[in-house]
Design an enzyme around this catalytic site. Structure first.
Site, mmCIF file in Angstrom:
data_model
loop_
_atom_site.group_PDB
_atom_site.id
_atom_site.type_symbol
_atom_site.label_atom_id
_atom_site.label_comp_id
_atom_site.label_asym_id
_atom_site.label_seq_id
_atom_site.Cartn_x
_atom_site.Cartn_y
_atom_site.Cartn_z
ATOM 1 N N SER A 1 0.756 -1.219 -0.096
ATOM 2 C CA SER A 1 -0.148 -0.059 -0.057
ATOM 3 C C SER A 1 0.908 1.162 -0.186
ATOM 4 O O SER A 1 1.808 1.239 -0.803
ATOM 5 C CB SER A 1 -0.950 -0.153 1.109
ATOM 6 O OG SER A 1 -2.035 0.844 1.196
ATOM 7 N N ASP B 1 -8.285 -6.189 -4.802
ATOM 8 C CA ASP B 1 -8.087 -5.050 -4.327
ATOM 9 C C ASP B 1 -8.742 -3.807 -5.100
ATOM 10 O O ASP B 1 -8.267 -3.641 -6.374
ATOM 11 C CB ASP B 1 -6.545 -4.751 -4.624
ATOM 12 C CG ASP B 1 -6.177 -3.388 -3.758
ATOM 13 O OD1 ASP B 1 -6.827 -2.540 -3.462
ATOM 14 O OD2 ASP B 1 -4.950 -3.290 -3.297
ATOM 15 N N ARG C 1 -12.476 6.141 9.967
ATOM 16 C CA ARG C 1 -11.664 4.821 9.793
ATOM 17 C C ARG C 1 -12.817 3.847 9.057
ATOM 18 O O ARG C 1 -12.434 3.002 8.485
ATOM 19 C CB ARG C 1 -11.238 4.145 11.090
ATOM 20 C CG ARG C 1 -10.490 3.036 11.078
ATOM 21 C CD ARG C 1 -9.349 3.036 9.943
ATOM 22 N NE ARG C 1 -8.628 1.936 10.238
ATOM 23 C CZ ARG C 1 -7.555 1.737 9.951
ATOM 24 N NH1 ARG C 1 -7.007 2.323 9.030
ATOM 25 N NH2 ARG C 1 -6.798 0.514 9.952
ATOM 26 N N HIS D 1 -7.876 -5.207 -0.525
ATOM 27 C CA HIS D 1 -6.640 -4.286 -0.531
ATOM 28 C C HIS D 1 -5.821 -4.862 0.673
ATOM 29 O O HIS D 1 -4.387 -4.933 0.507
ATOM 30 C CB HIS D 1 -6.915 -2.731 -0.336
ATOM 31 C CG HIS D 1 -5.648 -1.987 -0.136
ATOM 32 N ND1 HIS D 1 -4.826 -1.941 -1.036
ATOM 33 C CD2 HIS D 1 -5.270 -1.263 0.762
ATOM 34 C CE1 HIS D 1 -3.914 -0.979 -0.720
ATOM 35 N NE2 HIS D 1 -4.059 -0.885 0.474
#
Lengths: 363, 195
Positions: free
Chosen positions: A143, A308, A213, A341
């Site tokens: 990432s 992802d 979040r 992801h």
């Protein structure tokens, strides 16, 4: 494996790409394994957006984020390699960031300077100097950590022998920026945010951070993965976190969001999403990725996961094509990935073997 | 092996080479050693991908049928399709696209009209030969053709065969394999460019 961390203090000024300067900074670092006499067995491990230096082993009862991969006889074998993992500047796990104090003993809060991935690499270069490491056998990360690894290969070609760029891309796209902006907005609109100076008011914008979040977390999973894990299952009455909850997936997000908001800093969240949005190594090279890759001398491995949707395989292939066009040694491997992801965190399929074979040149 | 020696002869020093269906990377590895090429393998099987990585040969995971055009504009000198054309879903499309990614293309074609194939078919069985080693139930081959078929396709697609070699079962040219290729060549090897 028990691990301990160490705080490295740098007195020098760190000029930032924003034009500002950090007048001294600190990096919280964990290292695993031993640096050999030739100093040629070092690996740099870069964490993702909300990750930390704690990548492996147990520290205060918590396993590191890549513990499946790092340790004795694991993919990055600590019997052979010396692995360096540092918390990035701007984060909130010990390195300099919005919650740190500036030279005058005042907390930075929202006034922490704007940071870039390039700045992180510069800071890590100073760490490498301190550790007397001249070359990295491998620079690796997933990432945002994958992007940081790429920036390393571009900025310090002589120091990087191999680079593995996992679940990453050469820039984030418009949709990523849009989602990040929603997350930031949710934090800013928390009544406890006070323009980022919440500590001065004795408050913390945990509600906004939690909601941000929760949204971010959805982007790390895949639709299929969520369907398999939760489907439309109803949440058990006894374990409901909140009366408004009907479905398991709601409870899960509430729980994960809450847990995260307890340990993360809201200013860091805003700052780090900005780091991600701003990542664009080609900006220095006429926005031409081929030109950007020309300097790279590292052997490259790009890994993407089909599930992802943040950085789908097409984004990995974009880097691959630029690397081939620039005549670089570059491999590309794609896995289905059961976790969207976040698949880069899990040692499944041939994914770990792919990394170790790339690193060690044998099966 | 004469086939590899032959392919080596057609590959210039320092060429940028893409091997579509590179398997475990053996061919690219030997080309790299002998001709200092800049090698790229394309392979779908992850076990074979690991073999390539273990040989330090760059490898790209992709399905050739779907991805040839992805490699356009990347300046390859040579594209190789070694004994994989018969495994493709669209061999005709692959052939016509392949010259849009490389200046020249090397193709090898197992000949389904080789006398051993004809003999086994006349006995009522699917052929198993040196160049078609797998039994019918375990083969990846879905578009088998003959030397004649392949050359007719090249004409139809406007592709120019710059060089060709007809190899017998001992992987070398024989009097019969060059004289009557469609009957005695087990493998046709071609260097193709566009007209």
């Amino acid at each position: 494996m028990q691990t301990s961390n160490k705080l490295y203090k740098f007195k020098e000024e760190l000029p930032l790409t924003s034009g500002q300067t950090l007048d001294g900074f600190e990096l919280m670092v964990e290292c695993y394994g031993n640096l050999n006499q030739e100093k040629n067995n070092a690996i740099l491990l870069n964490h993702a957006f909300s990750g930390s230096h704690h990548a492996a082993g147990k520290h205060n009862g918590t396993l590191g984020w890549w513990d499946d991969f790092v340790g004795p006889n694991k993919i990055l074998d600590t019997n052979k390699f010396f692995i360096v993992s540092a918390n990035n500047i701007g984060s909130c796990f010990g390195s300099s960031g919005p919650i740190s104090l500036d030279k005058n003993g005042k907390r930075y809060n929202a006034d922490f300077p704007e940071i870039s991935v390039k700045d992180w690499v510069q800071a890590q270069k100073l760490l490498a100097d301190k550790l007397k490491i001249q070359t990295w056998k491998l620079v690796v990360g997933g990432s945002l950590g994958g992007m940081q690894s790429l920036q390393w290969a571009i900025d310090f070609p002589d120091m990087v022998e191999k680079v593995a760029i996992i679940a990453a891309a050469a820039t984030v796209d418009s949709q990523n920026i849009a989602l990040n902006e929603v997350e930031r907005e949710v934090i800013r609109k928390d009544s406890y945010f006070y323009n980022g100076n919440y500590y001065e008011h004795g408050k913390v914008p945990t509600k906004g951070l939690k909601a941000a979040r929760m949204l971010g977390h959805i982007t790390y999973l895949s639709a299929q993965n969520m369907e398999q894990r939760f489907g439309r299952k109803l949440q058990d009455q006894q374990t409901k976190l909140d009366d408004t909850i009907n479905f398991e997936v709601e409870n899960y997000l509430q729980y994960q969001g809450g847990k995260f908001a307890d340990v993360f800093d809201a200013n860091s969240y805003i700052l780090l999403t900005k780091v991600m949005d701003g990542f664009d190594p080609s900006a220095e090279y006429d926005n031409n990725l081929v030109k950007t890759f020309k300097n790279i001398s590292a052997e490259m491995l790009i890994i993407s996961f089909a599930s992802d949707w943040m950085f789908p395989p097409a984004r990995g292939k974009e880097m691959l094509k630029a690397a081939i066009k620039a005549n670089k040694k570059c491999s590309f491997v794609e896995f289905e990935g059961a976790y969207g992801h976040d698949s880069f965190l899990y040692a499944e399929d041939n994914y770990p073997d792919t990394i170790s074979t790339f690193l060690e040149g044998k099966l | 092996m004469i086939l590899e020696a032959l392919i080596q002869n057609w590959v210039p020093q320092y060429a940028k080479v893409i091997d579509l269906g590179c398997g475990d990377g053996t061919l690219l590895e030997s080309l790299h050693q002998l001709k200092s090429i800049n090698p790229y393998g394309v392979e779908i099987d992850q076990k074979k991908i690991l073999s390539c990585l273990s040989k330090n040969i760059p490898v790209i995971q992709a399905d050739i049928d779907e991805s040839i055009r992805d490699f356009e504009g990347l300046d390859f000198d040579i594209a190789i399709l070694a004994s994989s054309i018969q495994c493709l879903r669209h061999p005709d499309k692959a052939l016509s696209n392949i010259l849009s990614i490389a200046k020249k293309c090397i193709v090898t074609v197992p000949n389904f009209a080789h006398w051993q194939c004809r003999l086994q078919l006349s006995q009522g069985k699917m052929p198993v030969t040196k160049d078609l080693p797998a039994p019918w139930y375990a083969t990846d081959n879905i578009h088998l053709c003959t030397i004649k078929d392949f050359e007719m396709l090249c004409i139809k697609l406007g592709l120019q065969i710059d060089q060709k070699k007809y190899l017998g079962t001992a992987s070398s040219e024989t009097f019969l394999s060059t004289r009557f290729p469609n009957l005695f060549a087990s493998l046709g090897v071609y260097l193709i460019g566009s007209k």
